[in-house]
Scaffold this active site. Structure first.
Site, PDB file in Angstrom:
ATOM      1  N   GLY A 143       0.822  -1.199   0.000  1.00 28.54           N
ATOM      2  CA  GLY A 143       0.000   0.000   0.000  1.00 28.54           C
ATOM      3  C   GLY A 143       0.855   1.248   0.000  1.00 28.54           C
ATOM      4  N   GLY A 168       0.293   5.706   0.359  1.00 29.22           N
ATOM      5  CA  GLY A 168      -0.622   6.822   0.534  1.00 29.22           C
ATOM      6  C   GLY A 168       0.123   8.093   0.829  1.00 29.22           C
ATOM      7  N   GLY A 169      -0.629   9.133   1.227  1.00 28.89           N
ATOM      8  CA  GLY A 169      -0.017  10.429   1.453  1.00 28.89           C
ATOM      9  C   GLY A 169       0.959  10.441   2.614  1.00 28.89           C
ATOM     10  N   MET A 170       0.794   9.510   3.559  1.00 28.76           N
ATOM     11  CA  MET A 170       1.653   9.518   4.731  1.00 28.76           C
ATOM     12  C   MET A 170       2.827   8.557   4.604  1.00 28.76           C
ATOM     13  SD  MET A 170      -1.156   9.723   7.786  1.00 28.76           S
ATOM     14  CE  MET A 170       0.137   9.582   9.023  1.00 28.76           C
ATOM     15  N   VAL A 195       2.966   1.012   3.130  1.00 28.97           N
ATOM     16  CA  VAL A 195       2.734  -0.152   3.974  1.00 28.97           C
ATOM     17  C   VAL A 195       3.376  -1.353   3.293  1.00 28.97           C
ATOM     18  CG1 VAL A 195       1.026  -1.610   5.115  1.00 28.97           C
ATOM     19  CG2 VAL A 195       0.553   0.822   4.784  1.00 28.97           C
ATOM     20  N   LYS A 210       4.116  -0.062   8.596  1.00 29.58           N
ATOM     21  CA  LYS A 210       3.749   1.226   7.993  1.00 29.58           C
ATOM     22  C   LYS A 210       4.935   2.159   8.176  1.00 29.58           C
ATOM     23  CE  LYS A 210      -0.427   3.031   8.275  1.00 29.58           C
ATOM     24  NZ  LYS A 210      -0.883   3.447   6.941  1.00 29.58           N
ATOM     25  N   ASP A 267     -10.236   9.991  11.168  1.00 33.80           N
ATOM     26  CA  ASP A 267     -10.101   9.798   9.715  1.00 33.80           C
ATOM     27  C   ASP A 267     -10.735   8.473   9.304  1.00 33.80           C
ATOM     28  OD1 ASP A 267      -7.431   9.459   7.283  1.00 33.80           O
ATOM     29  OD2 ASP A 267      -9.355  10.490   7.119  1.00 33.80           O
TER      30      ASP A 267
END
Length: 739
Positions: free
Chosen positions: A18, A20-22, A25, A40, A141
């Site tokens: 995975g 994402g913006g942060m 993973v 993560k 979130d």
């Protein structure tokens, strides 16, 4: 950073799963423990932050990570470890083998999920949020990508505490000049958008957005422009989900809209309340006008034991026949209790040493065993309150003599829980079972038969509380252990599979329930014999699921076979035999064979009266069925007389506001109407509607059905203007309830 990277000399990254913006993973392996995990990796701390900010950020990360790691709930992703490596913050979590809701929707081509799945997900997420909110933690979130459904149906929430970290680090995008953190705009609460302080009710709003999307296939504000979405959340009332999907239950539509209230105080107060509403909506049966009372699945008194074959000795079959999960066999105190016990070998798991106390006198141990058996006998006679008192006294004395974790003490604690369940205290029973389960896991091990027995009873108690999704998870876990330890055809394994089949039906999965029940019935017939009570219990469940699937001819044939076999094995007046005969009457009525149903109910009333008494709820249920079928045959004077008598007895025995009493009162009104006595019918209909409004609320479907009946009476009396006004009011409330 890539494949085979080793973080802190322990976590080897294997495959990125995975991004994402942060950060990213990764599927990884914990080299120290040899287990698969998810890691993560948050974006590296760059040079854009000064040292003091970075230090504060690291401390915040540690604090939030510790909070996330402390959360222990089946619906929350487990955090194993956290730290910093090469300028990068990372979290080590359990590896979830499943798909998040966003992926589920994508795989489903953005068609909505099946209604039972939506309800199951809603209930499980509500349970997880209730737990985390009680720990003082708000997610901030919640969105489909942060909710994962595993292969066994378990639903888990991910990334607690991470959203706030992301905001601090500056990973989230911002609207130019507004200072509003965008996050994920489709799921943001109005207070988040306004920059106000958020609490648990913000998570509930986000959950409402998620449920809206999985129930309809689209978010509540499905717009292309991010600002327009935020304005929609802040200023626009969402369309009711049922405008997108008419098949959604009204209660689910109402719950989702309440979650999406603009003002936090107008949403459900907390996730516990939300869970209760979901359970109540899912478990309250639809009201069937003028039909026989809803089929109850409550424990029945066990009678006629003298006619039981010798091989049924010690079995408890009455509650199984009416759906209250079969009881697993507890430790047998008659098998020679000595007061001596040995914890499981240390090689299996760490076990506490037995209490260092003098060996108890054998006669004292034997005396307690005798009193324990006396408690069991009281239970077999249906004297559960007395049985509970005996078991409580014996448990206290056993604990003092043998220790809290001695198997004999735990056997008594188990029986206390069982009596609580049988006396209508499932929540107390669940707590008591849980304590016994924890002790047995510690002393005997998780796969010991006694441990599995108490866990199975925990699942049954969860079902009694309407927590069928939780019960499903426990049953599934116990079944896997039973199959592993005992084999697929062991009677206890088959009993667990029977319970699981029954619970599938309560989850709204009749096809799956029917399939599994047929498999269990076939296995029990092979292992125990076709006329064994356990085999017949499962065949009874097969017939029930056939009825729910509308296959009434097959249901009728199966109920008849079960009733005949029970009559041979248990006797014609045993509670289980009578229960099957009642279901034959229901099936005949559903097939339009009212004359046959009438004859059956007349015989059944005589047998119920002889076995259980004239005022027993099941005797009255049979009499209600008789009255309904008299009406179907056009014999309305007789039907009215029968309905009035049943209503009067139910009011005296059950109370004037009991659902069965109100069903009978409505049947009185039906009879009066058919006889042209509309003024009297109006009084009865109005009384029923008023009682339902007081008990269920103004916009409950049963209340509105009662008001429709009232309006129909007004029409028949020539009071057209009043009827039109009442019809209009009902229509308005139905529309309001659909929003």
């Amino acid at each position: 950073m890539g494949d085979s990277t080793l973080i802190q000399g322990r976590y080897r990254l294997l495959e990125r799963i995975g991004r994402g913006g942060m950060g990213e993973v990764w599927r990884a392996k914990d080299e120290s423990l040899g287990r698969r995990v998810a890691v993560k990796c948050l974006k590296p701390l760059g040079t854009q932050h000064d040292h003091s900010f970075t230090r504060v950020l690291r401390e915040r990360f540690r604090r939030e990570a510790r909070v996330a790691a402390a959360l222990q709930h089946r619906g929350v992703t487990v955090v194993h470890d956290f730290g910093e490596w090469d300028g990068m913050l990372f979290l080590v979590m359990e590896l979830l083998e499943g798909r998040d809701l966003s992926r589920l929707l994508e795989d489903n081509k953005h068609h909505p999920l099946p209604v039972p799945d939506v309800v199951d997900i809603a209930e499980q997420v509500a349970s997880a949020l209730a737990y985390t909110h009680e720990q003082g933690i708000v997610h901030r979130d919640l969105k489909p990508a942060n909710i994962v459904r595993l292969g066994d149906g378990t639903v888990k929430i991910c990334d607690f505490g991470i959203a706030r970290l992301g905001h601090d680090v500056g990973f989230t995008a911002r609207l130019t000049g507004t200072g509003i953190a965008m996050g994920t705009p489709h799921y943001m609460s109005p207070e988040q958008i306004g920059g106000d302080e958020v609490d648990r009710r913000s998570d509930l709003y986000s959950l409402g957005c998620v449920l809206y999307e999985i129930a309809t296939g689209v978010p509540p504000f499905d717009l292309d422009d991010a600002w327009a979405i935020l304005v929609g959340h802040r200023d626009t009332e969402p369309e009711p989900p049922r405008t997108h999907r008419a098949e959604l239950p009204a209660y689910l539509d109402r719950i989702i809209l309440d979650l999406l209230a603009k003002r936090p105080e107008r949403r459900p107060d907390d996730a516990r309340e939300l869970g209760r509403r979901i359970t109540a909506g899912r478990t309250v049966p639809a009201y069937v006008p003028a039909g026989p009372a809803s089929r109850t699945r409550t424990p029945q008194p066990v009678g006629g034991r003298a006619v039981l074959p010798s091989w049924t000795r010690g079995m408890t079959t009455g509650h199984k026949a009416t759906g209250t999960g079969p009881r697993s066999t507890p430790p047998d105190p008659a098998a020679g209790l000595s007061g001596e016990w040995i914890p499981r070998p240390a090689g299996e798991a760490a076990a506490p040493a037995p209490d260092e106390r003098p060996a108890p006198a054998p006669e004292a141990v034997a005396a307690l065993a005798g009193r324990h058996n006396a408690g069991l006998s009281l239970g077999r006679l249906g004297r559960w309150e007395e049985a509970g008192e005996v078991h409580r006294a014996v448990a206290d004395e056993r604990e003092s003599l043998l220790g809290a974790d001695h198997p004999d003490t735990l056997a008594s604690r188990y029986e206390i829980a069982f009596t609580l369940s049988r006396t209508g205290h499932p929540a107390d029973a669940l707590r008591a079972y849980k304590r016994v389960a924890e002790a047995r896991i510690r002393v005997l091990g998780p796969d010991h038969t006694d441990t599995l027995a108490v866990r199975q009873e925990m699942a049954y108690a969860l079902g009694r509380l309407g927590r069928h999704a939780d019960a499903h998870q426990v049953y599934t876990s116990v079944l896997a252990a039973r199959e592993r330890v005992m084999g697929a055809d062991h009677p206890d394994t088959l009993r667990c599979r029977h319970n699981l089949a029954f619970n599938l039906g309560r989850l709204g999965r009749p096809e799956d329930a029917h399939r599994m029940a047929r498999e269990v019935a076939a296995a029990r017939a092979r292992v125990l014999g076709p006329d064994h009570p356990d085999t017949l219990v499962t065949r009874y469940e097969v017939a029930y699921e056939l009825g729910r699937l509308g296959r009434w001819q097959e249901a009728l044939a199966t109920y008849r076979e079960v009733a005949e076999a029970r009559g041979r094995a248990l006797g014609p007046e045993h509670a289980d035999t009578l229960a099957a005969r009642y279901e034959i009457g229901i099936s005949l009525g559903r097939l339009g064979r009212s004359a046959e149903a009438l004859a059956l109910y007349e015989e059944l009333i005589d047998d119920r009266t002889r076995a259980q008494g004239p005022d027993h709820p099941e005797t009255l249920r049979a009499r209600h069925g008789l009255g309904v079928n008299l009406g179907r045959l056009g014999r309305w004077e007789e039907a009215l007389t029968e309905s009035r008598e049943v209503c009067a007895i139910r009011e005296r025995v059950l109370g004037p506001d009991h659902p069965d009493t109100l069903v009978s009162r409505r049947e009185v009104a039906v009879g009066l109407g058919w006889l042209g006595r509309w003024s009297a019918a109006l009084t009865e209909y109005r009384g029923v509607a008023t009682a339902r409004e007081r008990l269920l609320g103004r916009d409950h479907p049963d209340t509105l059905a009662g008001r429709d009946d009232e309006a129909h009476c007004l029409e028949q009396l020539g009071r057209g203007a009043e009827a039109v006004e009442l019809y209009r009011m009902v229509a308005v409330q139905r529309r309001a309830g659909a929003r």
